[in-house]
Design a protein around this motif. Structure first.
Motif, short mmCIF file in Angstrom:
data_model
loop_
_atom_site.label_atom_id
_atom_site.label_comp_id
_atom_site.label_asym_id
_atom_site.label_seq_id
_atom_site.Cartn_x
_atom_site.Cartn_y
_atom_site.Cartn_z
N LYS A 115 0.53 -1.43 0.11
CA LYS A 115 -0.06 0.12 -0.15
C LYS A 115 0.73 1.16 -0.16
O LYS A 115 0.03 2.38 -0.51
N ARG A 116 2.04 1.35 1.16
CA ARG A 116 2.85 2.27 0.94
C ARG A 116 3.49 2.74 -0.46
O ARG A 116 3.77 3.67 -0.78
N PHE A 117 3.81 1.11 -0.66
CA PHE A 117 4.50 1.75 -2.11
C PHE A 117 3.77 2.06 -3.40
O PHE A 117 4.07 3.05 -4.39
N ASP A 118 2.63 1.60 -3.83
CA ASP A 118 1.57 1.97 -4.71
C ASP A 118 1.22 3.54 -4.13
O ASP A 118 1.31 4.41 -5.44
N ARG A 122 2.17 6.30 -7.02
CA ARG A 122 0.96 7.70 -7.64
C ARG A 122 1.43 9.30 -7.32
O ARG A 122 1.00 9.88 -8.26
N HIS A 123 1.94 9.07 -6.00
CA HIS A 123 2.08 10.53 -5.71
C HIS A 123 3.39 11.08 -6.52
O HIS A 123 3.18 12.31 -6.90
N PHE A 124 4.57 9.83 -6.53
CA PHE A 124 5.51 9.88 -7.81
C PHE A 124 4.82 10.51 -8.88
O PHE A 124 5.73 12.12 -9.85
N GLN A 125 3.57 10.41 -9.60
CA GLN A 125 3.53 10.37 -11.25
C GLN A 125 2.87 11.62 -11.27
O GLN A 125 3.28 12.80 -12.26
N GLN A 126 2.33 11.88 -10.48
CA GLN A 126 1.24 13.12 -10.52
C GLN A 126 2.27 14.24 -9.49
O GLN A 126 2.25 15.18 -10.57
N ALA A 127 3.26 14.08 -8.87
CA ALA A 127 4.35 14.78 -8.99
C ALA A 127 5.05 15.20 -9.89
O ALA A 127 5.18 16.73 -10.29
N GLY A 128 5.42 14.25 -10.69
CA GLY A 128 5.74 14.95 -12.05
C GLY A 128 5.01 15.61 -12.92
O GLY A 128 5.39 16.46 -13.82
N GLU A 195 11.47 23.69 -7.47
CA GLU A 195 12.84 23.13 -6.41
C GLU A 195 11.81 21.51 -5.23
O GLU A 195 11.69 21.36 -4.86
N GLN A 196 9.97 22.67 -4.91
CA GLN A 196 9.80 21.47 -4.02
C GLN A 196 9.24 20.00 -4.63
O GLN A 196 9.70 19.25 -3.64
N LEU A 197 8.83 20.55 -6.10
CA LEU A 197 8.34 19.28 -6.96
C LEU A 197 9.63 18.61 -6.38
O LEU A 197 9.63 17.08 -6.63
N ASN A 198 10.63 18.51 -6.73
CA ASN A 198 11.79 17.63 -7.55
C ASN A 198 12.39 17.41 -6.25
O ASN A 198 12.81 16.26 -5.97
N GLN A 199 12.16 17.96 -4.73
CA GLN A 199 11.91 17.28 -3.44
C GLN A 199 11.69 16.23 -2.95
O GLN A 199 11.92 15.03 -2.88
N GLN A 200 10.09 16.54 -3.42
CA GLN A 200 9.22 14.96 -2.55
C GLN A 200 9.64 14.10 -4.02
O GLN A 200 9.41 13.40 -3.68
N ARG A 201 9.82 14.78 -5.48
CA ARG A 201 10.12 13.55 -6.13
C ARG A 201 11.46 12.87 -5.67
O ARG A 201 11.23 11.33 -5.59
N ILE A 202 12.42 13.99 -5.31
CA ILE A 202 13.54 12.16 -4.27
C ILE A 202 13.35 12.30 -3.52
O ILE A 202 13.62 10.26 -3.65
N GLU A 203 11.64 11.94 -2.15
CA GLU A 203 12.06 10.99 -1.45
C GLU A 203 10.90 10.31 -2.05
O GLU A 203 11.40 9.46 -1.64
N LEU A 204 10.50 10.30 -2.78
CA LEU A 204 9.54 9.71 -3.37
C LEU A 204 9.75 8.26 -4.02
O LEU A 204 9.97 6.72 -4.05
N THR A 208 10.03 4.40 -3.97
CA THR A 208 10.41 3.48 -5.18
C THR A 208 11.40 2.82 -6.21
O THR A 208 11.26 1.78 -6.60
N GLN A 209 12.49 3.71 -5.83
CA GLN A 209 13.54 2.97 -6.71
C GLN A 209 13.44 2.76 -8.14
O GLN A 209 14.67 2.30 -9.31
N GLY A 210 12.75 4.22 -8.66
CA GLY A 210 12.08 4.00 -10.32
C GLY A 210 11.81 3.12 -10.66
O GLY A 210 10.99 2.50 -11.60
N ARG A 211 10.70 2.08 -9.20
CA ARG A 211 9.84 0.63 -10.32
C ARG A 211 8.69 0.76 -10.33
O ARG A 211 8.26 1.94 -9.29
N ASP A 212 7.96 0.40 -10.78
CA ASP A 212 6.37 0.43 -10.95
C ASP A 212 5.07 -0.22 -10.04
O ASP A 212 4.55 -0.32 -10.10
N ALA A 213 6.64 -1.41 -9.77
CA ALA A 213 5.63 -2.66 -9.01
C ALA A 213 6.48 -3.28 -7.82
O ALA A 213 7.62 -2.57 -7.94
#
Length: 241
Positions: A115-118, A122-128, A195-204, A208-213
């Motif tokens: 659940k945390r990963f999914d 989702r948040h990583f994609q939205q932030a992108g 800048e905020q979104l970039n930091q958010q994506r770094i944390e996410l 995820t480590q760049g994975r979708d599953a």
């Protein structure tokens, strides 16, 4: 109707480091500490690395392995049927041992982690998506700032030639300068959002480590039981989950 099992062939050479978190597990109402196995596995890896670096010298032996019923289980994709987790997993006994690929049933699978990963995916994609919008806004506002500044400079120069005759041009220069300042502030806000979104994506990305599953790389108990003909492995209930 048989449940659909999502299968992803494992590229063993690209496996990430196994998970050494949650050493205390609850299996059949008994607490089991995997810390001795975690320590042994880490030390065994170090010994194997030392042996690989040594030449013309007898290799160092591995110490006796504790908790031999617990094995490393690696799966890049799992299916939660509601009754059990099904996976095509790679099973490994020791750090230098081969991986055996097989279909398994995994008891007490990574429900909360999935659940945390999914959610992170989702948040990583939205932030992108939001990052693209903010980046475009920054570029647009900076272009508008430059245009307004150019007009303000032009009208200011024309006003300076004859302030008495071209006083309206002076007013226009002031208005364009104010508009340029406003557009610049909007550009700065967009830059801050980037800048905020970039930091958010770094944390996410750390999740995820760049994975979708979801990927699992942990230790599980070989129970000897069967579920729909599949061998059952027990991850155990982890404390605090």
């Amino acid at each position: 109707m048989k449940p659909i099992l999502l299968i992803l062939l494992l590229a063993v050479g690209g496996l990430r480091a196994q998970d050494f978190s949650d050493p205390v597990r609850l299996v059949n109402d008994h607490r089991v500490s995997l810390q001795p196995l975690f320590n042994w596995w880490t030390n065994a890896g170090a010994i194997l690395a030392t042996n690989a670096a040594r030449t013309n010298v007898a290799p160092l032996p591995l110490p006796p392995r504790p908790l031999t019923a617990w094995v490393r289980v690696v799966s890049h994709q799992l299916t939660n049927t509601g009754f059990a987790w099904l996976a095509r997993a790679a099973i490994q006994e020791t750090p230098d041992g081969p991986f055996t690929e097989q279909l398994i049933a995994l008891r007490h699978g990574p429900f909360e982690e999935t659940k945390r990963f999914d959610r992170a995916v989702r948040h990583f994609q939205q932030a992108g998506d939001a990052l693209l919008v903010a980046s475009n806004q920054y570029v647009q506002k900076m272009e508008i700032t430059a245009q307004f500044d150019q007009k303000a400079n032009l009208y200011q120069e024309m006003y300076a030639l004859d302030p008495w005759q071209h006083h309206r041009l002076g007013d226009a220069a002031v208005a364009y300068r104010q508009a340029a300042d406003q557009a610049y502030r909007q550009a700065l806000n967009a830059a801050q959002r980037v800048e905020q979104l970039n930091q958010q994506r770094i944390e996410l990305h750390q999740i995820t480590q760049g994975r979708d599953a979801m990927e699992v790389d942990t230790f599980a108990l070989r129970t000897g039981e069967k579920y729909r003909g599949l061998p059952v492995y027990e991850m155990g209930l982890r404390f605090g989950r």
